[in-house]
Structures are given as C-alpha cells and as structure tokens.
Write a protein that holds these residues in place. Sequence first.
Motif, PDB file in Angstrom:
ATOM      1  N   LYS A  46       4.141  13.461   1.470  1.00  0.00           N
ATOM      2  CA  LYS A  46       2.963  14.032   0.816  1.00  0.00           C
ATOM      3  C   LYS A  46       2.482  13.126  -0.318  1.00  0.00           C
ATOM      4  O   LYS A  46       1.280  13.000  -0.561  1.00  0.00           O
ATOM      5  N   VAL A  47       3.426  12.497  -1.003  1.00  0.00           N
ATOM      6  CA  VAL A  47       3.066  11.546  -2.063  1.00  0.00           C
ATOM      7  C   VAL A  47       2.270  10.390  -1.468  1.00  0.00           C
ATOM      8  O   VAL A  47       1.210  10.004  -1.989  1.00  0.00           O
ATOM      9  N   ARG A  48       2.768   9.835  -0.370  1.00  0.00           N
ATOM     10  CA  ARG A  48       2.057   8.721   0.266  1.00  0.00           C
ATOM     11  C   ARG A  48       0.664   9.132   0.726  1.00  0.00           C
ATOM     12  O   ARG A  48      -0.311   8.398   0.545  1.00  0.00           O
TER      13      ARG A  48
ATOM     14  N   SER B 203       0.358  12.197 -12.804  1.00  0.00           N
ATOM     15  CA  SER B 203      -0.861  12.191 -12.006  1.00  0.00           C
ATOM     16  C   SER B 203      -1.173  10.798 -11.484  1.00  0.00           C
ATOM     17  O   SER B 203      -0.638   9.801 -11.964  1.00  0.00           O
ATOM     18  N   ILE B 204      -2.052  10.772 -10.481  1.00  0.00           N
ATOM     19  CA  ILE B 204      -2.470   9.511  -9.859  1.00  0.00           C
ATOM     20  C   ILE B 204      -3.766   9.030 -10.489  1.00  0.00           C
ATOM     21  O   ILE B 204      -4.701   9.801 -10.676  1.00  0.00           O
TER      22      ILE B 204
ATOM     23  N   ASN C 119       0.859  -1.184   0.000  1.00  0.00           N
ATOM     24  CA  ASN C 119       0.000   0.000   0.000  1.00  0.00           C
ATOM     25  C   ASN C 119       0.901   1.243   0.000  1.00  0.00           C
ATOM     26  O   ASN C 119       2.137   1.116   0.046  1.00  0.00           O
ATOM     27  N   PRO C 120       0.326   2.449  -0.048  1.00  0.00           N
ATOM     28  CA  PRO C 120       1.164   3.651  -0.159  1.00  0.00           C
ATOM     29  C   PRO C 120       2.201   3.854   0.939  1.00  0.00           C
ATOM     30  O   PRO C 120       3.192   4.566   0.727  1.00  0.00           O
ATOM     31  N   ASP C 121       2.027   3.239   2.088  1.00  0.00           N
ATOM     32  CA  ASP C 121       3.026   3.391   3.147  1.00  0.00           C
ATOM     33  C   ASP C 121       4.391   2.862   2.724  1.00  0.00           C
ATOM     34  O   ASP C 121       5.427   3.292   3.248  1.00  0.00           O
ATOM     35  N   GLY C 122       4.390   1.932   1.769  1.00  0.00           N
ATOM     36  CA  GLY C 122       5.646   1.333   1.337  1.00  0.00           C
ATOM     37  C   GLY C 122       6.295   2.013   0.146  1.00  0.00           C
ATOM     38  O   GLY C 122       7.363   1.579  -0.320  1.00  0.00           O
TER      39      GLY C 122
ATOM     40  N   GLN D  37      -5.400   8.617  -0.398  1.00  0.00           N
ATOM     41  CA  GLN D  37      -6.725   9.105  -0.772  1.00  0.00           C
ATOM     42  C   GLN D  37      -7.267   8.329  -1.969  1.00  0.00           C
ATOM     43  O   GLN D  37      -8.422   7.912  -1.989  1.00  0.00           O
ATOM     44  N   SER D  38      -6.408   8.114  -2.977  1.00  0.00           N
ATOM     45  CA  SER D  38      -6.822   7.328  -4.140  1.00  0.00           C
ATOM     46  C   SER D  38      -7.027   5.870  -3.762  1.00  0.00           C
ATOM     47  O   SER D  38      -7.938   5.202  -4.261  1.00  0.00           O
TER      48      SER D  38
END
Length: 362
Positions: A333-335, A39-40, A11-14, A340-341
């Motif tokens: 900030k990226v994570r 973009s995401i 997940n984004p934490d990694g 959110q996505s």
Amino acid sequence: MLSITVPQYTNPDGYQLTQVDKPAVTQPTDVLIRVHAASINPVDVKKADGVMKMALQDSFPYKIGYDAAGVVEEVGSAVTSFKAGDEVYVRLPEFSRGAWAEFAMCPERFVALKPKNMSFGDAASLPLAAMTALQALREYKGSLEGKTVFIPAGLSGTGAYGLQIAKNVFKAGKVITTVSTSKVPKVPELLGDGIVDQIIDYTKENPTTTIPAGSVDFIFDTTGQATEFMPLLVKSSGLVVSISTAPSGATLQNASVMDNGTPDRQRLPLVARVFLDATDQLRKLRARFYGVEYKYIFLNPNGEDLALLKDVAEQGRLRPVVGMRVDLSDIEKVREACWQSYKGKGGLGKTVFEVKQDGREV
C-alpha cells in the motif's frame, strides 16, 4: 525500528520495509520523536529516485521522508522547549531525513508543538507543504492584503495549504486556482467557503486566457508553468515564485537540502552550477521582458514557522487536506500511494502514513 528505505536510487517499486537502528540522543539539542504519522511529499519520491544525485552525495540505505508528527520520547540536555510526552510535529532537515519510520530525531530548532485540534495524521500533512507556501507568499514585496493571488493545482498538497494561507494569513483579496472537473465542487468543501474566489477547470479553460493579462499580483507556481503564467502578472510589481521549475546554482548551493549537518556543507559540481545558473537566467530575462519578477525558492525548515502554522490551525484558519491514509507497515500500500505522488496525477491533498508500534495504534 521499522523504516522505509531503499538500497539504491529507485522508483516506488523498490521501496523496502526494513529494520534499522533507532536514533540515539547524542547531542545536547537532540529531540527524539516516536512517530505516530508521516506524510508523502513529491520531493520524497523524487529524491529517492535520484533526482538530485548530481548535486548530493547520499548514503544507503537511503531513509525516506521529511514530515512527521508524534510524541517526544527523549531530549538532549540543552533542550528547553520540549519534554518527553509532548505532542509535536516536524519537517526534518536533510541530515536527519527518515520520517517514514517508528522514530525520528533532529535538533530542537526544527520542532514545534502539534496543533491541539488536529490528529497526528492531519498534523503530519502540514509541515513541508504549508511551510513552503507560507515562505513563498512572504517573498512578495509589500502587503498582499486585498491583492490578487493565483495558485494553480488547488487541491494538491502545497496548493491546498497555499490557498488557505493566502486568504486567511495574508488577507489576499482575490484568490484563484485551477483543478480538474471532478474536483471543482471539492474546493469549497475541503478548504471552506470564501477561500477561493475563482476556480478554473483547466480541462475546459486555459488560465492564461481566462485570467486577464496584468491582473495578478502574485503567483505561486506549483506546476512548473512559471514562464507561461508571467503575462498574467501586474507590471512592475508582479511576482511569480516557483518551487517546480529549477533553481539557480547559487540558490541550490545555499539551500537547506545541501546542509549535511556539518560546517562543511556539500558542494555543487561546477558543471551543474553553470547549467542551472544559465537556465535560471533565461527565466529571469523572460520575466524582465514582461516587467515582472521571477524567483525559485527552497523551503527553509524551522520550528518558528511551524509554531506560527500551529496557531493558525488552532484558530480554524488552516484545514488539513488528507486524501489517503495508509498503514506504514503495509509495504504494498505504501508503494501504491507513492506511485500516485511519483506520477503527480489524480491525488487529493496529502497522503498520510499511520504508524503502529508494538502491535498497537499510536
């Protein structure tokens, strides 16, 4: 070069900000792009978490991101449409994935000149979402001019572009969407007056009872509710196209996501193919019960559709909808933005990563 990668599905934490090799032009049709913005898309975070690991053999470190806008740095000897210095945008193919980086590269056929009236960040918000909506709307048999189109989640990335394309490109007569209470006034503010004819606050009203049964010609399912919405469609000619349920095995096997850039594309395991075919058939049988048609599509990335969207944008018929802008080098900030996505709630339009290189804005 700097790139957002993961050492394993996560997940984004990694997510990690890492140094990887800059792509090198080796093929005659290669286009190397200095990325100014990316973009995401939901598929970015889902694939990085292994949602397709049963079907795809990914290599690590896994590079993330499909959408980018930037300046052509170098081209291969056979490239005729672009030259160094051109401002372009792109939805990278699977085999060139890695837009969240300082440089990206892919064959010429996937690239298009960026809309002149958009910043790099705004242009980077378009490719996957807008092109998916365009291709979904094309699936309708016949003309959508004057017809009724329903696209839920109107201020999601894909929804916001789908609504505009339905009205301004396909000339739909009535366009319907759903949003939460706080977003109702934002629909005309962000998309323009006259784009959406009916806005349903889904926290207060159920679209399946608010919209009359048998009154909708086309539904673009961006929320996974394709079967739930089928009764709304006009019998015999109504169509629901989904990007949020699940594909058939055959659809997935033939999709661009299975293209590894070689003549021998990846093969879907038999068990997965049988399961996907069975669930897809159930949805098609349900559609047949209501006298309508259902299909799932994958995006077919290509420069021709991006060129068309460029023209539409430059004519003022396609507005960018960007809810958040983040410095790519700020990994925290990226994570946060990616979470959110990942959760799929609370966002507005697209999130854009702005790229700095050599200590300067680009």
